[in-house]
Design a protein around this motif. Structure first.
Motif, PDB file in Angstrom:
ATOM      1  N   VAL A 154      -0.073  32.597  28.685  1.00 57.09           N
ATOM      2  CA  VAL A 154      -1.270  31.871  29.121  1.00 57.09           C
ATOM      3  C   VAL A 154      -0.896  30.869  30.212  1.00 57.09           C
ATOM      4  CG1 VAL A 154      -3.090  30.276  28.424  1.00 57.09           C
ATOM      5  CG2 VAL A 154      -2.437  32.162  26.913  1.00 57.09           C
ATOM      6  N   GLN A 155       0.184  30.126  29.995  1.00 58.06           N
ATOM      7  CA  GLN A 155       0.605  29.112  30.963  1.00 58.06           C
ATOM      8  C   GLN A 155       1.144  29.760  32.240  1.00 58.06           C
ATOM      9  OE1 GLN A 155      -0.414  26.205  30.160  1.00 58.06           O
ATOM     10  NE2 GLN A 155      -0.893  26.893  28.080  1.00 58.06           N
ATOM     11  N   GLU A 156       1.860  30.853  32.106  1.00 61.02           N
ATOM     12  CA  GLU A 156       2.383  31.554  33.271  1.00 61.02           C
ATOM     13  C   GLU A 156       1.247  32.018  34.170  1.00 61.02           C
ATOM     14  OE1 GLU A 156       5.860  34.632  33.290  1.00 61.02           O
ATOM     15  OE2 GLU A 156       3.993  35.791  33.302  1.00 61.02           O
ATOM     16  N   GLY A 157       0.161  32.484  33.568  1.00 59.75           N
ATOM     17  CA  GLY A 157      -0.980  32.946  34.344  1.00 59.75           C
ATOM     18  C   GLY A 157      -1.689  31.836  35.099  1.00 59.75           C
ATOM     19  N   GLU A 166       3.714  26.745  39.990  1.00 56.82           N
ATOM     20  CA  GLU A 166       5.150  26.866  40.244  1.00 56.82           C
ATOM     21  C   GLU A 166       5.832  27.394  38.984  1.00 56.82           C
ATOM     22  OE1 GLU A 166       6.604  23.025  41.323  1.00 56.82           O
ATOM     23  OE2 GLU A 166       5.645  23.010  43.299  1.00 56.82           O
ATOM     24  N   ILE A 167       6.770  28.324  39.179  1.00 59.21           N
ATOM     25  CA  ILE A 167       7.560  28.863  38.077  1.00 59.21           C
ATOM     26  C   ILE A 167       9.026  28.749  38.457  1.00 59.21           C
ATOM     27  CG2 ILE A 167       8.109  30.895  36.678  1.00 59.21           C
ATOM     28  CD1 ILE A 167       5.298  31.947  37.306  1.00 59.21           C
ATOM     29  N   ARG A 168       9.823  28.185  37.559  1.00 57.95           N
ATOM     30  CA  ARG A 168      11.268  28.073  37.782  1.00 57.95           C
ATOM     31  C   ARG A 168      11.987  28.830  36.673  1.00 57.95           C
ATOM     32  NH1 ARG A 168       8.950  23.563  39.857  1.00 57.95           N
ATOM     33  NH2 ARG A 168       9.852  22.716  41.780  1.00 57.95           N
ATOM     34  N   LEU A 169      12.908  29.708  37.063  1.00 56.82           N
ATOM     35  CA  LEU A 169      13.622  30.550  36.111  1.00 56.82           C
ATOM     36  C   LEU A 169      15.121  30.351  36.242  1.00 56.82           C
ATOM     37  CD1 LEU A 169      11.795  33.916  36.957  1.00 56.82           C
ATOM     38  CD2 LEU A 169      11.200  32.369  35.095  1.00 56.82           C
TER      39      LEU A 169
END
Length: 276
Positions: free
Chosen positions: A95-98, A102-105
């Motif tokens: 849900v949060q990814e959608g 910004e996404i940090r991996l």
């Protein structure tokens, strides 16, 4: 309004779906009857889903997306809830990814799912089937869910994606010489996108490495920050700033120590040549 039930999206994935449905409906100034007319479901049915008393279905989620003009957002959320092949805790992260801007991996050993080619992801899941960890059907469900997550990166306003990969991610040969070269080519293609930064943390980094296990950090539209981490049997989404803020600091330190994107791409290209 006196009987209005307060919804806590952290209670369960079903509660998160219901809270989001209510929020989207109210943002449009609609009551449940107005949404009912657009969806073809009764107002009481919609109320039950919103409060978590009644589970949504794939058909309901698709109808809500169409009525609310939300693309496949609710369908993707429903898939994450209904998919039995994924870890507990992962639907809440999906849900949060959608929603992420910004996404940090950071990953060890394998290329992160969002950056995997189809053949590479199939090889990973095929290995899990061979070990008896999942069934063939569950492997297919995982691949379908991953494909939906990857397509979200291609939406008109995609999130900014930062990925720091341990050198082991590009050197471990998943799927052999038939799969790995294509996987590295795919990784290089993603690195060339304007919204993506990919860096390699070389083995030589040693004790300067900030993390010794995978971590995912997400920034939301309101600038709230969450983290997600997995153990062997479950995933945990963390929202408490006391725990999340230090992870962001450590991640920025790791980015500073890792190879630049240009040097990282050069290393990936060299490994690609060595495999061929």
């Amino acid at each position: 309004m006196a009987n209005r039930k307060n919804l806590n999206p952290e209670d369960s994935p079903r509660a998160a779906f219901g809270e989001r449905l209510r929020r989207l409906r109210e943002e449009r100034g609609w009551n449940q009857e107005a949404l009912s007319e657009r969806m073809g479901y009764s107002a009481s049915h919609i109320s039950g889903v919103e409060t978590g008393a009644r589970p949504a279905t794939a058909k309901f989620a698709a109808s809500a997306d169409k009525a609310l003009g939300t693309g496949d957002a609710l369908t993707r959320q429903w898939d994450a809830i209904a998919n039995p092949a994924i870890l507990d805790g992962f639907p809440a992260y999906i849900v949060q990814e959608g929603r992420a801007v910004e996404i940090r991996l950071f990953e060890l050993g394998i290329i992160p799912g969002l950056l995997q080619s189809h053949a590479y992801a199939a090889a990973i899941n095929g290995g899990a089937v061979q070990r008896g960890a999942i069934t063939e059907q569950q492997a297919q469900e995982r691949l379908a869910l991953l494909a939906k997550r990857q397509r979200a990166l291609e939406r008109p306003s995609p999130p900014q994606l930062y990925a720091v990969l341990d050198e082991s991610c590009i050197r471990q040969r998943v799927g052999g010489v038939k799969v790995m070269p294509e996987a590295l080519d795919h990784l290089l293609d993603i690195a060339r996108r304007p919204n993506t930064v990919i860096q390699v943390a070389p083995f030589a980094l040693g004790e300067r490495r900030s993390f010794y296990k995978p971590v995912t950090l997400v920034t939301l539209p309101d600038r709230a920050q969450v983290s997600y981490a997995e153990s062997a049997h479950s995933g945990q989404l963390q929202r408490d700033t006391r725990y999340v803020a230090p992870l962001f600091t450590a991640y920025h330190q790791l980015q500073a120590e890792a190879l630049s994107q240009a040097d990282s791409m050069a290393m990936i290209e060299q490994v690609r040549k060595e495999i061929s």
